[in-house]
Design a protein around this motif. Structure first.
Motif, PDB file in Angstrom:
ATOM      1  N   UNK A 187       0.832  -1.326   0.033  1.00 17.16           N
ATOM      2  CA  UNK A 187       0.013   0.025   0.005  1.00 17.16           C
ATOM      3  C   UNK A 187       0.969   1.507   0.054  1.00 17.16           C
ATOM      4  N   UNK A 189       0.332   3.880   1.334  1.00 20.04           N
ATOM      5  CA  UNK A 189       0.301   4.822   2.508  1.00 20.04           C
ATOM      6  C   UNK A 189       1.735   4.123   3.309  1.00 20.04           C
ATOM      7  N   UNK A 190       2.083   3.006   3.072  1.00 21.23           N
ATOM      8  CA  UNK A 190       3.226   2.568   3.869  1.00 21.23           C
ATOM      9  C   UNK A 190       4.589   3.442   3.491  1.00 21.23           C
ATOM     10  N   UNK A 192       4.244   6.549   2.401  1.00 22.38           N
ATOM     11  CA  UNK A 192       4.043   7.803   2.946  1.00 22.38           C
ATOM     12  C   UNK A 192       4.193   7.979   4.469  1.00 22.38           C
ATOM     13  N   UNK A 193       3.785   6.707   5.117  1.00 27.14           N
ATOM     14  CA  UNK A 193       4.135   7.002   6.411  1.00 27.14           C
ATOM     15  C   UNK A 193       5.697   6.825   6.660  1.00 27.14           C
ATOM     16  N   UNK A 195       7.903   8.098   4.687  1.00 30.94           N
ATOM     17  CA  UNK A 195       8.437   9.395   4.721  1.00 30.94           C
ATOM     18  C   UNK A 195       8.293  10.307   5.536  1.00 30.94           C
ATOM     19  N   UNK A 196       6.992  10.461   6.177  1.00 38.38           N
ATOM     20  CA  UNK A 196       6.774  11.418   7.163  1.00 38.38           C
ATOM     21  C   UNK A 196       7.529  10.906   8.483  1.00 38.38           C
ATOM     22  N   UNK A 197       7.786   9.656   8.782  1.00 39.51           N
ATOM     23  CA  UNK A 197       8.546   9.127   9.767  1.00 39.51           C
ATOM     24  C   UNK A 197       9.890   9.659   9.618  1.00 39.51           C
ATOM     25  N   UNK A 299      -1.745  -4.267   5.362  1.00 37.41           N
ATOM     26  CA  UNK A 299      -1.600  -3.337   6.372  1.00 37.41           C
ATOM     27  C   UNK A 299      -2.238  -3.470   7.677  1.00 37.41           C
TER      28      UNK A 299
ATOM     29  N   UNK B  48      -3.129  16.247   2.416  1.00 45.33           N
ATOM     30  CA  UNK B  48      -1.968  15.807   1.890  1.00 45.33           C
ATOM     31  C   UNK B  48      -0.648  16.827   1.563  1.00 45.33           C
ATOM     32  N   UNK B  51       0.758  17.709   4.451  1.00 49.22           N
ATOM     33  CA  UNK B  51       1.851  16.672   5.107  1.00 49.22           C
ATOM     34  C   UNK B  51       3.093  16.750   4.047  1.00 49.22           C
ATOM     35  N   UNK B  53       2.696  15.347   0.872  1.00 51.11           N
ATOM     36  CA  UNK B  53       2.827  14.196   0.406  1.00 51.11           C
ATOM     37  C   UNK B  53       2.228  14.751  -1.350  1.00 51.11           C
ATOM     38  N   UNK B  73       8.386  15.999   3.646  1.00 46.34           N
ATOM     39  CA  UNK B  73       7.638  15.728   4.809  1.00 46.34           C
ATOM     40  C   UNK B  73       8.392  15.358   5.874  1.00 46.34           C
ATOM     41  N   UNK B  78       5.570  16.909  11.250  1.00 45.98           N
ATOM     42  CA  UNK B  78       4.193  16.417  11.230  1.00 45.98           C
ATOM     43  C   UNK B  78       4.219  15.124  11.345  1.00 45.98           C
ATOM     44  N   UNK B  80       1.251  11.629  10.770  1.00 47.94           N
ATOM     45  CA  UNK B  80       0.128  11.491  10.159  1.00 47.94           C
ATOM     46  C   UNK B  80      -0.261  10.016  10.355  1.00 47.94           C
ATOM     47  N   UNK B  82      -3.204   7.160   8.893  1.00 48.08           N
ATOM     48  CA  UNK B  82      -3.912   7.177   7.670  1.00 48.08           C
ATOM     49  C   UNK B  82      -5.312   6.134   8.013  1.00 48.08           C
ATOM     50  N   UNK B  85      -4.231   2.700   8.452  1.00 51.25           N
ATOM     51  CA  UNK B  85      -3.402   2.595   9.436  1.00 51.25           C
ATOM     52  C   UNK B  85      -1.831   2.621   9.068  1.00 51.25           C
ATOM     53  N   UNK B  86      -1.454   1.964   7.922  1.00 49.29           N
ATOM     54  CA  UNK B  86      -0.056   2.015   7.230  1.00 49.29           C
ATOM     55  C   UNK B  86       0.861   1.683   8.232  1.00 49.29           C
ATOM     56  N   UNK B 147       2.352   5.925  16.967  1.00 48.08           N
ATOM     57  CA  UNK B 147       3.431   6.529  15.912  1.00 48.08           C
ATOM     58  C   UNK B 147       3.467   8.012  15.861  1.00 48.08           C
ATOM     59  N   UNK B 151       6.344  10.907  18.438  1.00 49.21           N
ATOM     60  CA  UNK B 151       7.268  12.072  17.824  1.00 49.21           C
ATOM     61  C   UNK B 151       7.128  13.443  18.306  1.00 49.21           C
TER      62      UNK B 151
END
Lengths: 299, 367
Positions: A187, A189-190, A192-193, A195-197, A299, B48, B51, B53, B73, B78, B80, B82, B85-86, B147, B151
């Motif tokens: 997915x 979102x994985x 994207x998560x 990237x944000x992490x 996921x 997004x 964020x 993205x 990002x 920030x 996020x 989802x 859940x991601x 998660x 942070x």
């Protein structure tokens, strides 16, 4: 009341339906077993025949009055002959070196290529992905003549390094294709998560994509291993010096002298050559299936 | 902790489709803002873009006073959550929660302290060793929030986080999200298509439609005083009734709303001046179901009697919804279960006119 009666009358029919479903399943199973047993017989007959032949004495092999499927005096003399022949061990060593290198090169290139093609949207990435697959459709029997020129031009004829160079042309496109498909199932979102992490693209690949796509990577590895271990056309074309030959052509070139076939050694050699893929399959298949049942891509 | 401000924010996709059409929005420090609207309204795209993205076509996004348009990002500080859940499927809950901290080079002790703190806030202390596949939907959602919490970012972004949960769990998690926000007080932008979620969670609700902001305001303000026909129809369930009507002069300087079928209701005196310029026009008369009640509740001013034949009744337990038609328009009212509403029978209802709205059909503005 009338409605209730109708409902009651329908009841047994509902049960009948369930029963027929059960029967259908039983029949389907029977057919499945019959076809699987037939397929097993067809596919196992040649290796079985190889095994039987490899443990026969030359005398027994030559006797046409005997049933060829049955061994009377089993012997391991052909195996001894093969394993005590240093040139055979050289073939084995060559095959192992070539395969390990080709599998490594293939996996590095195809995982990186697939990651870029499936995730880093850039101009022409779609066309490139399709192009990668199209190159796989060109058969090696068509390619070996131009490749001969290239390998010759590089001075790599009669060297296993020539094989290390050309085998990836067979393995990389298909493995990249498998990996593109696998990465695509992860997915979005994985990433994207990640990237944000705070992950960079290389970190995303090594910490998220490779672990999650491990079943796909193993499938691609098995493919690359099989292609590289069993390749026949290219080494036949590019290698004539025995000390540089891999197993596949070594057995044929050394054990067939004119019209004399050393059947016992050919068969025992072929069986020994077939052993590593079997071991790799058994070992990696466990991981492969474990990876699938772990629901790694959910996921 | 930080403010978020959007200035003339535009997102245009290839082919010229504008998903977000130049929106302006200021989100205060510690504020919980919910972007709500139907699918395709641009709310997720906006989130997004905050964020990082999604690239911004034009305009400006600032977080904590710094313009972040060109900042990736990971450097926007920030977090996020989802919709799906991601979670990283190959990592334990602990590793999932601590992944971002590890990448940022926190010490092992600091990571443990933060993860334990987040686990305590979310009640997932026993789950830390498990893999995501061994968790229920609600637990996964908590891990996803964990998660974000560890942070300690400037802004939380939630993208429809409850959509994958069943109805009961959704209500429970909604409360938990609100509790978490009350505990950590991080500025939050939350996207949902569910107006109930928007109403219950938000300090301020931003209603979006077709890439523009229709209205921004506290939930009750939006509910009581919608600015447009879209907000009026979107916020509240069952939706506000909108009945084609004509505003006419009545004797004594008053105004009457003619609803068709000979039904008419008087405009309250205090609204006369406001609506007078629109007299003798065809408008939409808007009134919420709870302001169409049984006539026996008449104990206040500004109640207008309305006797109608009920088509369908829906007992909800605490109230009964009654459906009827006025001149072909379906209308819903809410009556007391003891009021004896019955389908196919005429019933005397009362319209609470101090809650009425008049909507201009052409512009869609509430007058």
């Amino acid at each position: 009341m009338a409605e209730a009666a109708v409902a009651n009358r329908d009841y047994p029919r509902v049960y009948g339906k369930v029963g027929s479903l059960h029967r259908e399943r039983a029949w389907a199973l029977r057919w499945a077993y019959v076809s699987l047993i037939l397929a097993s017989i067809i596919f196992l007959a040649p290796p079985f025949y190889m095994l039987v032949t490899s443990i026969k004495t030359n005398v027994e092999m030559a006797d046409q009055s005997l049933n060829p499927w049955i061994v009377r005096n089993p012997t391991l003399e052909h195996y001894w002959a093969i394993l005590s022949n240093p040139i055979f061990l050289t073939f084995f060593k060559n095959s192992i070196i070539v395969t390990i290198l080709v599998v490594s090169v293939t996996m590095v290139i195809s995982v990186l290529a697939a990651f870029a093609l499936s995730r880093m949207r850039f101009w022409g990435s779609q066309v490139l992905a399709t192009g990668v697959f199209l190159t796989y459709l060109v058969p090696d029997t068509l390619l070996f003549i131009p490749l001969y020129q290239i390998v010759g031009g590089l001075g790599l004829l009669n060297s296993i390094w020539g094989l290390v160079l050309v085998y990836p042309t067979l393995t990389v496109p298909f493995c990249t294709w498998i990996m593109i498909g696998y990465f695509a199932s992860i997915p979005k979102e994985l990433d994207e998560a990640a990237l944000i992490d705070g992950a960079t693209w290389p970190q995303m690949l090594t910490k998220i994509f490779i672990p999650v796509a491990l079943p796909g990577i193993i499938a691609a590895t098995i493919f690359a291993f099989t292609v590289s271990w069993a390749a026949f056309v290219y080494p036949t074309a590019f290698i004539t010096r025995p000390d540089q030959m891999p197993l596949t052509i070594g057995i044929v070139s050394q054990l067939v002298r004119g019209d004399t076939f050393a059947w016992g050694q050919i068969m025992s050699g072929a069986l020994i050559a077939a052993l590593p893929p079997v071991v790799v399959y058994v070992f990696l298949m466990d991981y492969y299936i474990a990876g699938l049942t772990a629901g790694a891509t959910k996921g | 902790m930080a403010q978020v401000s959007l200035r003339k924010l535009v997102k245009e996709y290839e082919g010229g489709v504008q998903a977000v059409k130049g929106i302006d929005l200021d989100i205060e420090d510690e504020e919980f803002v919910v972007l709500v609207g139907p699918s395709g309204c641009g709310k997720s795209t906006t989130l997004r873009m905050i964020a990082g993205l999604e690239e911004i076509t034009s305009g400006e996004i600032a977080i904590g006073g710094d313009v972040v348009n060109d900042i990736p990002p990971r450097d926007r500080d920030i977090a996020m959550v989802f919709q799906n859940y991601a979670l990283y499927p190959h990592m334990s809950v602990y590793d999932n929660i601590s992944f971002g901290l590890k990448l940022r080079g926190f010490t092992r002790e600091e990571i443990k302290r933060r993860v334990d703190n987040a686990a305590r806030i979310l009640g997932i202390g026993e789950l830390l060793e498990r893999k995501p596949k061994a968790l229920s939907g609600g637990q996964r959602q908590r891990v996803a929030m964990g998660r974000a919490i560890v942070r300690d970012p400037k802004v939380f972004l939630f993208d429809e986080p409850l959509s994958n949960l069943d109805a009961k769990l959704r209500v429970q998690m909604r409360t938990e999200i609100k509790q978490v926000h009350q505990t950590v007080r991080t500025t939050t932008v939350y996207v949902t298509h569910d107006q109930v979620e928007a109403m219950t969670l938000a300090d301020r609700v931003v209603v979006m439609n077709h890439g523009v902001i229709e209205q921004v305001g506290p939930p009750n303000e939006l509910y009581r005083n919608p600015a447009t026909i879209f907000v009026a129809g979107f916020i509240g369930s069952p939706a506000m009734n909108m009945i084609p009507a004509r505003l006419e002069q009545a004797g004594g300087g008053g105004l009457m709303v003619q609803l068709g079928e000979g039904l008419s209701v008087p405009v309250p005196e205090e609204r006369t001046a406001r609506y007078a310029p629109h007299a003798n026009r065809d408008l939409l008369f808007g009134i919420r179901p709870e302001h169409l009640t049984e006539a026996t509740r008449i104990d206040k001013q500004n109640l207008a009697p309305l006797t109608v034949k009920l088509d369908v009744i829906e007992p909800m337990g605490m109230e009964t919804l009654v459906h009827f038609h006025i001149d072909g328009t379906s209308v819903c009212g809410r009556v007391d279960p003891a009021a004896g509403a019955e389908a196919g029978v005429r019933m005397a209802l009362a319209a609470h006119m101090e809650h009425m709205h008049l909507i201009d059909k052409g512009s869609g503005k509430v007058l």
